[in-house]
Design an enzyme around this catalytic site. Structure first.
Site, PDB file in Angstrom:
ATOM      1  N   GLY A  35      32.217 -44.836   0.292  1.00 49.19           N
ATOM      2  CA  GLY A  35      31.629 -46.047   1.031  1.00 49.19           C
ATOM      3  C   GLY A  35      30.902 -45.642   2.195  1.00 49.19           C
ATOM      4  O   GLY A  35      30.229 -46.299   2.604  1.00 49.19           O
TER       5      GLY A  35
ATOM      6  N   GLY B  51      30.285 -42.196   3.369  1.00 47.71           N
ATOM      7  CA  GLY B  51      29.312 -41.220   3.453  1.00 47.71           C
ATOM      8  C   GLY B  51      29.570 -40.276   2.424  1.00 47.71           C
ATOM      9  O   GLY B  51      30.132 -40.514   1.335  1.00 47.71           O
TER      10      GLY B  51
ATOM     11  N   VAL C 160      30.425 -36.097   1.165  1.00 47.71           N
ATOM     12  CA  VAL C 160      30.948 -34.671   1.675  1.00 47.71           C
ATOM     13  C   VAL C 160      30.496 -33.579   0.660  1.00 47.71           C
ATOM     14  O   VAL C 160      30.294 -33.568  -0.520  1.00 47.71           O
ATOM     15  CB  VAL C 160      32.800 -34.872   1.496  1.00 47.71           C
ATOM     16  CG1 VAL C 160      33.142 -33.514   1.866  1.00 47.71           C
ATOM     17  CG2 VAL C 160      33.219 -35.789   2.130  1.00 47.71           C
TER      18      VAL C 160
ATOM     19  N   LEU D 259      30.532 -32.659  -2.961  1.00 49.88           N
ATOM     20  CA  LEU D 259      31.951 -32.639  -3.326  1.00 49.88           C
ATOM     21  C   LEU D 259      32.407 -33.923  -3.498  1.00 49.88           C
ATOM     22  O   LEU D 259      33.397 -34.260  -4.265  1.00 49.88           O
ATOM     23  CB  LEU D 259      32.799 -32.112  -2.039  1.00 49.88           C
ATOM     24  CG  LEU D 259      32.857 -30.377  -1.758  1.00 49.88           C
ATOM     25  CD1 LEU D 259      33.840 -30.156  -0.547  1.00 49.88           C
ATOM     26  CD2 LEU D 259      33.128 -29.728  -2.974  1.00 49.88           C
ATOM     27  N   GLY D 260      31.889 -35.058  -2.849  1.00 49.99           N
ATOM     28  CA  GLY D 260      32.486 -36.474  -3.510  1.00 49.99           C
ATOM     29  C   GLY D 260      31.538 -37.350  -2.359  1.00 49.99           C
ATOM     30  O   GLY D 260      31.201 -37.077  -1.304  1.00 49.99           O
ATOM     31  N   ARG D 261      31.431 -38.614  -2.913  1.00 46.86           N
ATOM     32  CA  ARG D 261      30.869 -39.807  -2.086  1.00 46.86           C
ATOM     33  C   ARG D 261      31.796 -40.833  -1.880  1.00 46.86           C
ATOM     34  O   ARG D 261      32.507 -40.964  -2.748  1.00 46.86           O
ATOM     35  CB  ARG D 261      29.516 -40.061  -2.790  1.00 46.86           C
ATOM     36  CG  ARG D 261      28.376 -39.145  -2.852  1.00 46.86           C
ATOM     37  CD  ARG D 261      27.238 -39.416  -3.616  1.00 46.86           C
ATOM     38  NE  ARG D 261      27.586 -39.309  -4.950  1.00 46.86           N
ATOM     39  CZ  ARG D 261      26.855 -39.703  -5.876  1.00 46.86           C
ATOM     40  NH1 ARG D 261      25.618 -40.133  -5.658  1.00 46.86           N
ATOM     41  NH2 ARG D 261      27.223 -39.490  -7.366  1.00 46.86           N
TER      42      ARG D 261
ATOM     43  N   ASP E 100      42.618 -47.172   7.152  1.00 45.86           N
ATOM     44  CA  ASP E 100      42.180 -46.914   5.719  1.00 45.86           C
ATOM     45  C   ASP E 100      43.103 -46.045   5.041  1.00 45.86           C
ATOM     46  O   ASP E 100      42.515 -45.174   4.402  1.00 45.86           O
ATOM     47  CB  ASP E 100      40.765 -46.704   5.749  1.00 45.86           C
ATOM     48  CG  ASP E 100      40.117 -46.747   4.553  1.00 45.86           C
ATOM     49  OD1 ASP E 100      40.439 -47.544   3.730  1.00 45.86           O
ATOM     50  OD2 ASP E 100      38.988 -45.962   4.290  1.00 45.86           O
TER      51      ASP E 100
END
Length: 505
Positions: free
Chosen positions: A59, A61, A63, A55-57, A171
């Site tokens: 800094g 990890g 998902v 699904l996505g990356r 963050d």
């Protein structure tokens, strides 16, 4: 980091602005994110969860979209990069899960399982969200100020709950706010705050970062984070101020070629005045943005103050629209308003006039009630005095009438026609003298009376006749009858319960 991108056209898209979560040691530049050789392939297992796709990356990890093998539940799986394992505390993922469940807010993503892969990397399982990140939505086109206020207020609500639980996100950025459909208000999406992996638990003794390590995203980094100082809830206020500045004005407050230059601007530079980028910006909004970007944490407003001031800005925008004849956006789930009536409306009373009118009305009510009570007392007293006077006046008359009715008639020779009838009806007793009857009446009416003895209708009746026995014919001459004891009347006189003598009862 990018938490999850779900929905068509959002899986591979990402803003190429360098705004990635930075985990570096002091003195280094902004690290790039290399290709991840530890990516999980479709069909890989993480406990009972089976990987479907990436699904996505970010800094920290990657998902994945996963599904439960036994019950078929769909979720999102977050796994830390293998390259970060040597310097990363193994409990960081567990802390993120604990923080999210400790806060427990509808505008925060839910995490419901933790575990470890076969290579030792920790993972967390969370709800899968269908929508797009706020960063992608901002890249698609300008967001209207009302929509920006609605989204930022939802983020404020989540952060207020987190700060109350002693948690600082550290963050905040557009990538970490996810927008999903809102059934309650389709025009306003629901915001979810993601990626609590580097959240800081205030007053927590366990350290989850390496000494001297700098965490965060440079474009949204607060001055105290850039200095490596302790963070506080005001740290999130600063990062949210950067987000609001970017959403309202379509540019970041500080932009530079490198992350080091951006951090230096956070420490020393002054952001461009918002009125230069939006000439008609409400003064309240400009003051709020500059206050949130103050260099000193103690000069920033609290998150609750930010929410209140944003509400005031929204009211100011509504006022401007009304002044220009533009209809204001209806709030969510607003009940339909009835059609205006053609009849003239009453003028509304002010609060002072309303309460003054009520007080005056109550004073008149009290006065009338008191007057009625006093009048009732006077009438009652008059009736009592009249009854007593009437009783005193009628007592002698009642006694005389009673004596006359009870006393025997004067002696007279009976006629021949009455003798046989009298012999059949009268008992063989002598007549009672009048003196004992008068004594009986006197003793009977000694008690006070309150009403006239004769009741309506009784005066038409004939008085009761008391028969007396005639003297024997042959025992003595008529002129000298033998004395005999008094005879009691056939019916004894009775007294009414109210003290009135009633001889007819």
């Amino acid at each position: 980091m990018q938490f999850a991108r779900l929905g068509h056209g959002t899986t591979g898209a990402r803003r190429d602005t360098g705004m990635k979560t930075m985990v570096s040691t002091a003195g280094t530049g902004a690290p790039g994110i290399p290709e991840c050789p530890d990516l999980l392939q479709p069909g890989a297992k993480a406990g009972p969860w089976r990987v479907e796709r990436d699904l996505g990356r970010g800094g920290m990890g990657t998902v994945y979209a996963v599904v439960h093998d036994e019950i078929g539940k769909r979720a999102a799986l977050k796994v830390v990069h293998q390259r970060l394992m040597p310097g990363l505390n193994a409990d960081r993922m567990l802390v993120e899960a604990k923080v999210v469940n400790q806060v427990g807010h509808p505008n925060i993503v839910d995490i419901f399982e933790t575990g470890r892969l076969a290579d030792g990397r920790p993972y967390i399982v969370m709800e899968r969200l269908c929508g797009q990140s706020l960063a992608v939505r901002a890249d698609e086109g300008k967001l209207l100020p009302d929509l920006v206020i609605a989204i930022v207020l939802q983020v404020c609500d989540a952060l207020i709950a987190a700060h109350a639980a002693g948690v600082v996100h550290r963050d905040l950025k557009l990538d970490n706010v996810f927008l999903i459909d809102n059934p309650d208000d389709p025009a306003t999406p629901k915001a979810k705050v993601l990626d609590w992996g580097i959240a800081k638990v205030i007053h927590h003794e366990v350290k989850h970062t390496v000494e001297g390590q700098l965490v965060g995203t440079p474009q949204y980094l607060s001055p105290e984070q850039a200095r490596g100082q302790a963070v506080s809830p005001e740290t999130d206020v600063y990062s949210l101020g950067v987000m609001a500045y970017e959403l309202f004005l379509e540019q970041l407050p500080f932009e530079a070629e490198t992350a080091a230059e951006v951090m230096a601007m956070h420490l020393r530079a002054t952001p461009p005045p918002p009125c230069d980028l939006w000439p008609d910006i409400p003064p309240e909004l400009q003051d709020l943005l500059l206050a949130m970007l103050a260099k000193q944490p103690d000069r920033r407003p609290t998150m609750i103050d930010v929410a209140h001031r944003l509400e005031a800005v929204r009211a100011e925008l509504d006022r401007r629209r009304r002044a220009n004849g533009v209809p204001c956006p209806a709030p969510a789930a607003q009940a339909p308003q009835p059609a205006p009536s053609s009849a003239p409306s009453r003028p509304k009373l002010t609060e002072t006039e309303l309460f003054g009118w009520r007080s005056e009305t109550r004073r008149w009510q009290y006065a009338i009630g008191g007057l009625a009570l006093a009048l009732s007392g006077v009438l009652f007293y008059i009736s009592r005095v009249g009854d007593r006077a009437a009783s005193a006046a009628t007592a002698p008359i009642a006694a005389t009438a009673m004596a006359a009715m009870i006393a025997p008639p004067p002696s007279a020779a009976p006629s021949r026609d009455e003798a046989p009838d009298r012999d059949r009806k009268a008992p063989a007793t002598a007549a009672a003298p009048a003196e004992p009857a008068q004594a009986l009446v006197a003793s009977t009416v000694a008690a006070p009376v309150s009403r006239v003895a004769l009741r309506p209708g009784r005066s038409e009746r004939a008085p009761a006749t008391v028969h007396h026995a005639s003297p024997p014919r042959a025992s003595a001459p008529p002129s000298a009858p033998a004395p005999s004891p008094p005879v009691s009347p056939r019916r004894r006189a009775k007294v009414d319960p109210d003290g009135t003598l009633d001889v007819y009862r």
